[in-house]
Design an enzyme around this catalytic site. Structure first.
Site, PDB file in Angstrom:
ATOM      1  N   GLU A 397       1.734   6.716  -8.145  1.00 49.32           N
ATOM      2  CA  GLU A 397       0.803   7.847  -8.218  1.00 49.32           C
ATOM      3  C   GLU A 397       0.511   8.278  -9.654  1.00 49.32           C
ATOM      4  O   GLU A 397      -0.624   8.633  -9.996  1.00 49.32           O
ATOM      5  CB  GLU A 397       1.366   9.033  -7.424  1.00 49.32           C
ATOM      6  N   HIS A 464       5.908  14.773   4.490  1.00 45.63           N
ATOM      7  CA  HIS A 464       4.552  14.403   4.886  1.00 45.63           C
ATOM      8  C   HIS A 464       3.776  15.589   5.443  1.00 45.63           C
ATOM      9  O   HIS A 464       2.699  15.404   6.011  1.00 45.63           O
ATOM     10  CB  HIS A 464       4.573  13.285   5.945  1.00 45.63           C
TER      11      HIS A 464
END
Length: 658
Positions: A397, A464
């Protein structure tokens, strides 16, 4: 020191000498000024000038270089007027950052230089983005980026090299191995013989170069740069050199063994090259005296200009206006019939139509190409737009956010998909320290949208399901969008991509396939900073965003006797305070509902703003409702308890009874 000057004429050799001498003479002057208290800090590159000068002279002037804080030779070799450099170091207006950052922490499009931030690593990924833009535009250019041996310990280094190798990007990764990261010696930084050895692990060509030999640096980098222009690929270059002064002058060099300093002093890149030119009849004493006198005269003249310049006059308006790149919103109205679609379809359609609007827009993320993304939002995009513009990324990322920044520097918009908003923590530094601050620091917009699938209610657990907008709403320079309806999602996404500032675009996963709405089929935009009053009433103002808007509406459906204004914020930065204040002054009561946990969330700021600006209109304290002060759990019964959906009704009724 041996110099192989084959194929180099006298003019080139003299220019190399002038170019390596100039930063040395500037540094010697700066060290005097530092002792006199006329400058505040100095990071010395004495002893390693040959690298910065040799690499810069080997590149074309229209090719980007990303230097470090010791690479004065990059700036002087690009012939930046010295008074502007001196003004930069003194925080004067004619510098490059308007006094907002110091020394070499700046960039300049005029000279194709992009300076570092103090975290060191992010610029490596930024170089990837600039090189990717060059490759996409078929420009046959090379990008050079610098780091030190200490910086190679950062994760950004590994991510950037991996991405560059996988994508075959034309980057020269220049590692100045100067013996110490501040006071930490190389033996405590890495455990391989040479940093260049790591190239093998990345499937990357690598070379070791004598960083004190200006001729070797110039010739080898010239050769490699020519090759990379013809055959785009990354190359890892390790320059063996030594830092002859402290990390910065206050540090000193007591931690360095004296015999080591003496050994490297013999290899001084400036003195050795000067002696070589004299011994081989290329430079005589008179010419050398003239060269030095000319440079010293230039230094003193430009120092006088910088010292004579007035100090920056502080002005709040100027400071605030430079946080964001000035952008005038252009409304594109709906022109077509509408169709009832899901929230997820609105995102997909909006992204696809933006790809059509902006022919060089690039989207990047894990599994977004043939697979179509974790939520299938980009399904079929590769067939329409190709893999150059729809790019699967490695799991890195940080490097991908940095690559997006590099694309922006090179004039290309990008959208980065975080597979889950939670994963942005792995790329947090470049978001809040690079994207957010670049325009304020040196006027460079970060034309990047980061898509953030977020939120609970889907039993996905603590990694998540977070809704982490508060990490970013407090960071000046970022814009934060959080729609609750398909119509808003599509229009606001188009605006986010049009806006040249960095935008965090939150998409609640729980809404993807549960919410439907009539949405225009054509491309259209919606403004930032304009909330939507989706229900009107007199008893109370309900302020919310994202999935929580639907919880509020459901509560009102179950309690038809409650007359409420319901404000869907839509964007959190910029925030539509006017609509909030107008409603609260009408109803006299306010309740803010957020999915994020309570402390430090945006509900706290909204509550404070209402108290500060609407206090005399309030008939009760402002109420905040949010999730529990725990990480979000997995099991459905625990998640239901965690989320504020079921506690909102009680809180609302209690407020109404106040």
């Amino acid at each position: 020191m041996e110099y192989n000057i084959e194929n180099l004429d006298k003019e080139v050799l003299i220019q190399l000498y002038k170019s390596i001498l100039k930063p040395r003479l500037i540094e010697e002057k700066m060290l005097i000024l530092l002792r006199q208290g006329k400058i505040s800090k100095w990071f010395s590159g004495i002893g390693q000038e040959a690298i910065a000068v040799g690499v810069t002279m080997a590149l074309n002037n229209d090719e980007y270089i990303l230097p470090m804080h010791r690479n004065l030779g990059v700036f002087t070799s690009r012939e930046i007027p010295l008074n502007r450099l001196f003004a930069q170091w003194q925080g004067k207006a004619s510098g490059f950052t308007k006094g907002r950052d110091r020394s070499f922490h700046f960039g300049t499009q005029e000279y194709k230089i992009v300076g570092m931030i103090s975290h060191l690593g992010p610029q490596l990924g930024v170089a990837d983005g600039i090189a990717l833009a060059s490759k996409l535009k078929n420009k046959n250019e090379v990008t050079a980026v610098f780091t030190g041996e200490g910086g190679t310990s950062e994760g950004d280094f590994h991510e950037a090299l991996n991405v560059a190798s996988v994508w075959k990007l034309p980057v020269l990764f220049c590692v100045e191995n100067n013996g110490y990261g501040l006071s930490t010696p190389t033996k405590e930084q890495y455990n391989c013989a040479n940093i260049a050895d790591r190239g093998l692990g990345y499937g990357m060509e690598s070379h070791i170069i004598d960083g004190n030999n200006i001729v070797e640096v110039f010739k080898k980098v010239s050769e490699l740069a020519h090759s990379v222009r013809e055959n785009p690929r990354p190359i890892l270059l390790e320059f063996k050199t030594f830092r002859m002064r402290g990390h910065e002058e206050a540090s000193g060099v007591k931690y360095v063994p004296r015999e080591l300093m003496d050994a490297w002093a013999i290899k001084d890149p400036v003195l050795n090259f000067e002696t070589f030119l004299k011994d081989n009849g290329i430079l005589n004493n008179a010419e050398n005296t003239t060269i030095k006198a000319t440079i010293i005269e230039e230094i003193n003249k430009h120092l006088d200009l910088a010292f004579a310049e007035s100090d920056i006059i502080s002005g709040k308006t100027n400071e605030l206006n430079d946080v964001y790149y000035k952008y005038e919103y252009k409304e594109v109205t709906k022109k077509s019939n509408s169709e009832e679609i899901r929230f997820i379809d609105a995102i997909s359609n909006g992204l696809k139509q933006s790809m059509e609007q902006h022919e060089d827009l690039v989207i990047m993320g894990q599994d977004i190409a043939e697979y179509g993304g974790a939520f299938k939002i980009t399904d079929g995009f590769v067939d329409q737009f190709g893999k150059e513009r729809v790019r699967n990324t490695p799991i890195c990322e940080s490097a991908i956010v940095e690559t997006a920044m590099g694309l922006s520097i090179a004039g290309i918009k990008s959208v980065v998909e975080m597979q889950f908003a939670d994963f942005v923590s792995s790329g947090f530094n470049p978001v809040v320290n690079y994207l957010a601050k670049s325009h304020y620091r040196w006027g460079q917009q970060a034309d990047v949208v980061i898509r953030m699938p977020c939120g609970g209610g889907v039993a996905a657990g603590p990694f998540h399901s977070q809704t982490n907008e508060a990490w970013f709403t407090k960071t000046p320079g970022l814009k934060v969008v959080y729609p609750a309806f398909p119509y808003d999602a599509k229009g606001l996404l188009a605006t986010a991509i049009n806006d040249p500032n960095p935008v965090l675009f939150f998409e609640h996963k729980g809404l993807y396939r549960s919410i439907r709405q009539e949405v225009p089929t054509d491309y259209y935009t919606l403004p930032f900073g304009k909330a939507s009053v989706i229900r009107e009433g007199d008893h109370v103002t309900i302020i919310s965003y994202g999935a929580a808007v639907h919880w509020a509406l459901e509560t009102l459906e179950n309690n038809p006797e409650i007359s409420a204004d319901v404000i869907d914020l839509r964007t959190l930065q910029p925030l539509d305070t006017d609509t909030i204040y107008e409603s609260v002054r009408k109803t006299g009561k306010a309740i803010v509902l957020q999915e994020d946990s309570l402390f430090g969330g945006i509900a706290s700021d909204i509550s404070a703003l209402i108290m500060e600006h609407c206090f005399e209109s309030l008939d009760a304290p402002v109420k905040r409702v949010a999730s529990m002060e725990t990480p979000i759990p997995f099991a459905s019964q625990l998640e239901t308890q965690y989320l504020p959906k079921n506690t909102f009704e009680e809180a609302l009724k209690t407020l109404l009874e106040y």
